[in-house]
Design a protein around this motif. Structure first.
Motif, PDB file in Angstrom:
ATOM      1  N   LYS A 219       0.857  -1.176   0.330  1.00 10.93           N
ATOM      2  CA  LYS A 219      -0.277   0.244  -0.005  1.00 10.93           C
ATOM      3  C   LYS A 219       1.146   1.335   0.324  1.00 10.93           C
ATOM      4  CE  LYS A 219      -3.012  -1.528   3.461  1.00 10.93           C
ATOM      5  NZ  LYS A 219      -3.591  -1.471   4.693  1.00 10.93           N
ATOM      6  N   ALA A 220       2.410   1.699   0.085  1.00 14.68           N
ATOM      7  CA  ALA A 220       2.669   2.259   0.414  1.00 14.68           C
ATOM      8  C   ALA A 220       3.969   2.202  -0.486  1.00 14.68           C
ATOM      9  CB  ALA A 220       3.742   2.057   1.670  1.00 14.68           C
ATOM     10  N   ALA A 221       3.449   1.403  -1.254  1.00 18.12           N
ATOM     11  CA  ALA A 221       4.816   1.371  -2.573  1.00 18.12           C
ATOM     12  C   ALA A 221       3.976   2.072  -3.439  1.00 18.12           C
ATOM     13  CB  ALA A 221       5.442   0.193  -3.061  1.00 18.12           C
ATOM     14  N   ILE A 222       2.133   1.052  -3.818  1.00 18.19           N
ATOM     15  CA  ILE A 222       1.446   1.213  -5.248  1.00 18.19           C
ATOM     16  C   ILE A 222       0.850   2.598  -4.642  1.00 18.19           C
ATOM     17  CG2 ILE A 222       0.448   0.514  -6.202  1.00 18.19           C
ATOM     18  CD1 ILE A 222       1.622  -2.456  -6.064  1.00 18.19           C
ATOM     19  N   PRO A 223       1.082   3.474  -5.865  1.00 19.73           N
ATOM     20  CA  PRO A 223      -0.725   5.059  -5.757  1.00 19.73           C
ATOM     21  C   PRO A 223      -2.006   3.814  -5.984  1.00 19.73           C
ATOM     22  CG  PRO A 223       1.058   5.477  -6.839  1.00 19.73           C
ATOM     23  CD  PRO A 223       1.578   3.775  -7.073  1.00 19.73           C
ATOM     24  N   GLU A 224      -3.084   4.820  -4.749  1.00 19.61           N
ATOM     25  CA  GLU A 224      -3.975   3.851  -4.376  1.00 19.61           C
ATOM     26  C   GLU A 224      -4.739   4.299  -6.052  1.00 19.61           C
ATOM     27  OE1 GLU A 224      -8.025   5.086  -2.055  1.00 19.61           O
ATOM     28  OE2 GLU A 224      -6.263   6.780  -1.994  1.00 19.61           O
ATOM     29  N   ASN A 225      -4.041   4.539  -6.774  1.00 24.21           N
ATOM     30  CA  ASN A 225      -5.444   4.521  -8.435  1.00 24.21           C
ATOM     31  C   ASN A 225      -5.037   3.569  -9.423  1.00 24.21           C
ATOM     32  OD1 ASN A 225      -2.829   5.816  -8.953  1.00 24.21           O
ATOM     33  ND2 ASN A 225      -3.614   6.463 -10.612  1.00 24.21           N
ATOM     34  N   LEU A 226      -3.456   2.655  -8.452  1.00 21.57           N
ATOM     35  CA  LEU A 226      -3.228   1.653  -9.284  1.00 21.57           C
ATOM     36  C   LEU A 226      -3.021   0.439  -8.803  1.00 21.57           C
ATOM     37  CD1 LEU A 226       0.262   3.331 -11.061  1.00 21.57           C
ATOM     38  CD2 LEU A 226      -1.886   2.990 -12.019  1.00 21.57           C
ATOM     39  N   ARG A 227      -4.113   0.558  -7.436  1.00 20.30           N
ATOM     40  CA  ARG A 227      -4.574  -0.511  -7.242  1.00 20.30           C
ATOM     41  C   ARG A 227      -5.899  -1.238  -6.640  1.00 20.30           C
ATOM     42  NH1 ARG A 227      -4.038   1.048  -1.610  1.00 20.30           N
ATOM     43  NH2 ARG A 227      -3.004   2.928  -0.675  1.00 20.30           N
ATOM     44  N   ASP A 228      -6.584  -2.463  -6.321  1.00 18.73           N
ATOM     45  CA  ASP A 228      -7.934  -2.576  -6.205  1.00 18.73           C
ATOM     46  C   ASP A 228      -7.914  -2.221  -4.599  1.00 18.73           C
ATOM     47  OD1 ASP A 228      -9.976  -3.969  -6.975  1.00 18.73           O
ATOM     48  OD2 ASP A 228      -9.727  -5.086  -4.550  1.00 18.73           O
ATOM     49  N   PRO A 229      -9.282  -1.648  -4.152  1.00 16.51           N
ATOM     50  CA  PRO A 229      -9.963  -0.563  -3.657  1.00 16.51           C
ATOM     51  C   PRO A 229      -9.959  -1.737  -2.435  1.00 16.51           C
ATOM     52  CG  PRO A 229     -11.179  -0.276  -5.408  1.00 16.51           C
ATOM     53  CD  PRO A 229     -10.423  -1.052  -5.690  1.00 16.51           C
ATOM     54  N   GLU A 230     -10.175  -3.278  -2.449  1.00 14.55           N
ATOM     55  CA  GLU A 230     -10.187  -3.873  -1.630  1.00 14.55           C
ATOM     56  C   GLU A 230      -9.065  -4.830  -1.612  1.00 14.55           C
ATOM     57  OE1 GLU A 230     -12.175  -4.331  -0.028  1.00 14.55           O
ATOM     58  OE2 GLU A 230     -13.933  -2.882  -0.781  1.00 14.55           O
ATOM     59  N   ASN A 231      -7.717  -4.322  -2.024  1.00 17.32           N
ATOM     60  CA  ASN A 231      -6.537  -4.813  -2.319  1.00 17.32           C
ATOM     61  C   ASN A 231      -7.172  -6.191  -2.485  1.00 17.32           C
ATOM     62  OD1 ASN A 231      -5.214  -2.708  -0.709  1.00 17.32           O
ATOM     63  ND2 ASN A 231      -6.306  -3.798   1.263  1.00 17.32           N
ATOM     64  N   LEU A 232      -7.025  -6.481  -3.394  1.00 15.03           N
ATOM     65  CA  LEU A 232      -7.052  -8.267  -4.469  1.00 15.03           C
ATOM     66  C   LEU A 232      -5.907  -7.623  -5.294  1.00 15.03           C
ATOM     67  CD1 LEU A 232     -11.252  -7.958  -4.509  1.00 15.03           C
ATOM     68  CD2 LEU A 232      -9.335 -10.035  -3.066  1.00 15.03           C
ATOM     69  N   TRP A 233      -5.547  -6.968  -6.547  1.00 12.99           N
ATOM     70  CA  TRP A 233      -4.597  -7.388  -7.166  1.00 12.99           C
ATOM     71  C   TRP A 233      -4.000  -5.515  -6.891  1.00 12.99           C
ATOM     72  CZ3 TRP A 233      -5.077  -2.393  -9.923  1.00 12.99           C
ATOM     73  CH2 TRP A 233      -6.005  -1.750 -10.002  1.00 12.99           C
ATOM     74  N   PHE A 234      -2.438  -5.852  -7.293  1.00 13.73           N
ATOM     75  CA  PHE A 234      -1.491  -4.680  -7.524  1.00 13.73           C
ATOM     76  C   PHE A 234      -0.871  -4.841  -8.728  1.00 13.73           C
ATOM     77  CE2 PHE A 234      -2.351  -6.311  -3.304  1.00 13.73           C
ATOM     78  CZ  PHE A 234      -2.358  -5.468  -2.068  1.00 13.73           C
ATOM     79  N   ALA A 235      -1.028  -3.043  -9.478  1.00 12.98           N
ATOM     80  CA  ALA A 235      -0.156  -3.254 -10.484  1.00 12.98           C
ATOM     81  C   ALA A 235       1.520  -2.943 -10.066  1.00 12.98           C
ATOM     82  CB  ALA A 235      -0.354  -1.624 -10.884  1.00 12.98           C
ATOM     83  N   LEU A 236       2.071  -3.712 -11.073  1.00 10.39           N
ATOM     84  CA  LEU A 236       3.677  -4.093 -11.171  1.00 10.39           C
ATOM     85  C   LEU A 236       4.475  -2.348 -12.144  1.00 10.39           C
ATOM     86  CD1 LEU A 236       3.591  -7.824 -11.084  1.00 10.39           C
ATOM     87  CD2 LEU A 236       3.561  -6.060  -8.729  1.00 10.39           C
ATOM     88  N   THR A 237       3.707  -2.459 -12.886  1.00  7.20           N
ATOM     89  CA  THR A 237       3.798  -1.717 -13.795  1.00  7.20           C
ATOM     90  C   THR A 237       2.791  -1.264 -14.914  1.00  7.20           C
ATOM     91  OG1 THR A 237       4.185  -3.333 -15.634  1.00  7.20           O
ATOM     92  CG2 THR A 237       5.877  -3.729 -14.557  1.00  7.20           C
ATOM     93  N   GLU A 238       3.412  -0.068 -15.779  1.00  8.50           N
ATOM     94  CA  GLU A 238       2.755   0.255 -15.991  1.00  8.50           C
ATOM     95  C   GLU A 238       2.661   0.745 -17.431  1.00  8.50           C
ATOM     96  OE1 GLU A 238       1.097   4.644 -13.190  1.00  8.50           O
ATOM     97  OE2 GLU A 238       2.829   4.854 -14.364  1.00  8.50           O
ATOM     98  N   ARG A 239       1.540   1.073 -18.589  1.00 11.18           N
ATOM     99  CA  ARG A 239       1.861   1.377 -19.720  1.00 11.18           C
ATOM    100  C   ARG A 239       1.454   2.110 -20.678  1.00 11.18           C
ATOM    101  NH1 ARG A 239      -0.336  -3.609 -21.644  1.00 11.18           N
ATOM    102  NH2 ARG A 239       2.000  -4.665 -20.392  1.00 11.18           N
ATOM    103  N   ALA A 240       1.716   3.037 -21.031  1.00  9.24           N
ATOM    104  CA  ALA A 240       0.914   4.209 -22.377  1.00  9.24           C
ATOM    105  C   ALA A 240      -0.061   3.548 -22.996  1.00  9.24           C
ATOM    106  CB  ALA A 240       1.616   5.393 -22.250  1.00  9.24           C
ATOM    107  N   ARG A 241      -1.102   4.204 -23.477  1.00  7.35           N
ATOM    108  CA  ARG A 241      -1.789   3.564 -24.809  1.00  7.35           C
ATOM    109  C   ARG A 241      -1.177   4.902 -25.649  1.00  7.35           C
ATOM    110  NH1 ARG A 241      -2.076  -0.105 -27.483  1.00  7.35           N
ATOM    111  NH2 ARG A 241      -4.443  -0.138 -29.255  1.00  7.35           N
ATOM    112  N   ILE A 242      -1.328   5.803 -26.555  1.00 10.63           N
ATOM    113  CA  ILE A 242      -0.206   6.626 -27.164  1.00 10.63           C
ATOM    114  C   ILE A 242      -0.194   6.779 -28.218  1.00 10.63           C
ATOM    115  CG2 ILE A 242       1.441   7.586 -25.376  1.00 10.63           C
ATOM    116  CD1 ILE A 242       2.234   5.169 -28.162  1.00 10.63           C
ATOM    117  N   VAL A 243       0.135   7.711 -29.104  1.00 12.99           N
ATOM    118  CA  VAL A 243       0.108   7.487 -31.101  1.00 12.99           C
ATOM    119  C   VAL A 243       1.190   7.301 -30.911  1.00 12.99           C
ATOM    120  CG1 VAL A 243      -0.152   9.151 -32.395  1.00 12.99           C
ATOM    121  CG2 VAL A 243      -2.071   9.118 -30.866  1.00 12.99           C
TER     122      VAL A 243
END
Length: 334
Positions: free
Chosen positions: A100-124
């Protein structure tokens, strides 16, 4: 000395802990993309990690195995896939202050069921020869008639494009999202087809001028002697929503409900969000770390500054069914 070498050297010099059990991981990501950071974890802790690559049907497999599943963790990409695992009821919440300290709130499940590890952007991806720098500004702008006959994309019903349309719904509502999808479709140079790499090849071949794609494909193309020429014909542009930032998606991890070796599995989850692991994992995948302050791989940083949209990913995922319906109603892939 590479980041991977530094990480392995650091881990090997650490005092290894006794391995209580192996950790079994089901993953939709190619094992070679994960192995370097997994090897570092084993060197540091003595805990072996077994990676089982499951390209399709990972949710169905976990459901079928139920409480008998040998899997401790599941790793996959795309918020839609993560939410499917949540809906299937095959994972459990993980209460970890480290995560919870490492991963921003918008990048993890509100119920702590999953956690993001990396981001990718959908770009042009934009032609260096036919599109001026800064000509691509917003996602909304892609529906402008000025792009008529100039855009390529993979099918609209693919998870990556459904996630983007879900974000459009979250920002502007269904009616505006439908108009945007119709406008984007009207600007296509050809029928949606292929993957993100195929769109860059089409730009190189002169079939279109811009395409939607994920950032990490640039890294993959540059590593391939044949595709490097395609990659060098384009540059990455970071469009934003008019009321937000650049759309992102993630790779993520969750602990299975069965999890035979929960303690060891949690150690691996927490290791994967450490600064050194975040940098190496992102470097191997040409993605962005989710840990604020972690070093962004040099190649990824060279593409430009990512001002990521801050909409919670679970909120975007709530609109996936509506996004699919809209894509079908406008006959996007027809």
């Amino acid at each position: 000395m590479t980041l991977r070498t530094l990480l392995l050297a650091s881990a090997a010099s650490a005092c290894a802990l006794p391995a209580l059990a192996d950790v079994n991981v089901y993953t939709t990501r190619q094992p070679e993309l994960i192995q370097p950071v997994v090897d570092a974890f084993t060197a540091k802790t003595g805990i072996q990690v077994n990676l089982a690559f499951i390209e399709e049907g990972i949710v169905e497999r976990l459901v079928a195995e139920g409480a008998r599943s040998p899997a401790d963790l599941v790793m996959t990409v795309d918020i839609g896939n993560l939410e499917q695992i949540v809906d299937a009821g095959v994972i459990q919440p993980v209460d970890s202050e480290v995560l919870k300290a490492a991963i921003p709130e918008n990048l993890r499940d509100p119920e702590n069921l999953w956690f993001a590890l990396t981001e990718r952007a959908r770009i042009v991806y934009a032609s260096k020869d036919r599109v001026a720098p800064g000509e691509v500004t917003t996602y909304e702008d892609l529906a402008d008639p000025k792009w008529q006959g100039r855009i390529c994309t993979r099918p609209g019903t693919h998870n990556y494009n459904l996630a983007l349309l879900s974000a459009v719904i979250a920002h502007h509502g269904e009616d505006s999202a439908r108009q945007w999808a119709e406008g984007l479709r009207a600007n296509l140079a050809r029928k949606p087809q292929g993957n993100d790499t195929a769109q860059v090849r089409a730009i190189w071949a002169g079939e279109c001028d811009i395409s939607l794609g994920n950032t990490y494909y640039m890294g993959q193309m540059l590593e391939d002697p044949e595709q490097a020429e395609w990659a060098n014909s384009v540059r990455i542009e970071f469009p934003k929503f008019e009321d937000g930032g650049t759309h992102i998606n993630v790779s993520g991890i969750a602990m299975t409900k069965a999890a035979p070796d929960r303690e060891e599995a949690l150690q691996l989850m927490e290791f994967l969000v450490s600064p050194e692991a975040q940098t190496v994992y992102a470097e191997e995948n040409h993605e962005y770390p989710v840990l604020p302050g972690a070093e962004i791989p040099e190649l990824v940083a060279s593409w430009g500054t990512l001002d990521a949209d801050t909409l919670p990913l679970d909120e975007i995922a709530e609109h996936r069914a509506d996004a699919l319906r809209i894509m079908e109603e406008v006959n996007f892939d027809g």
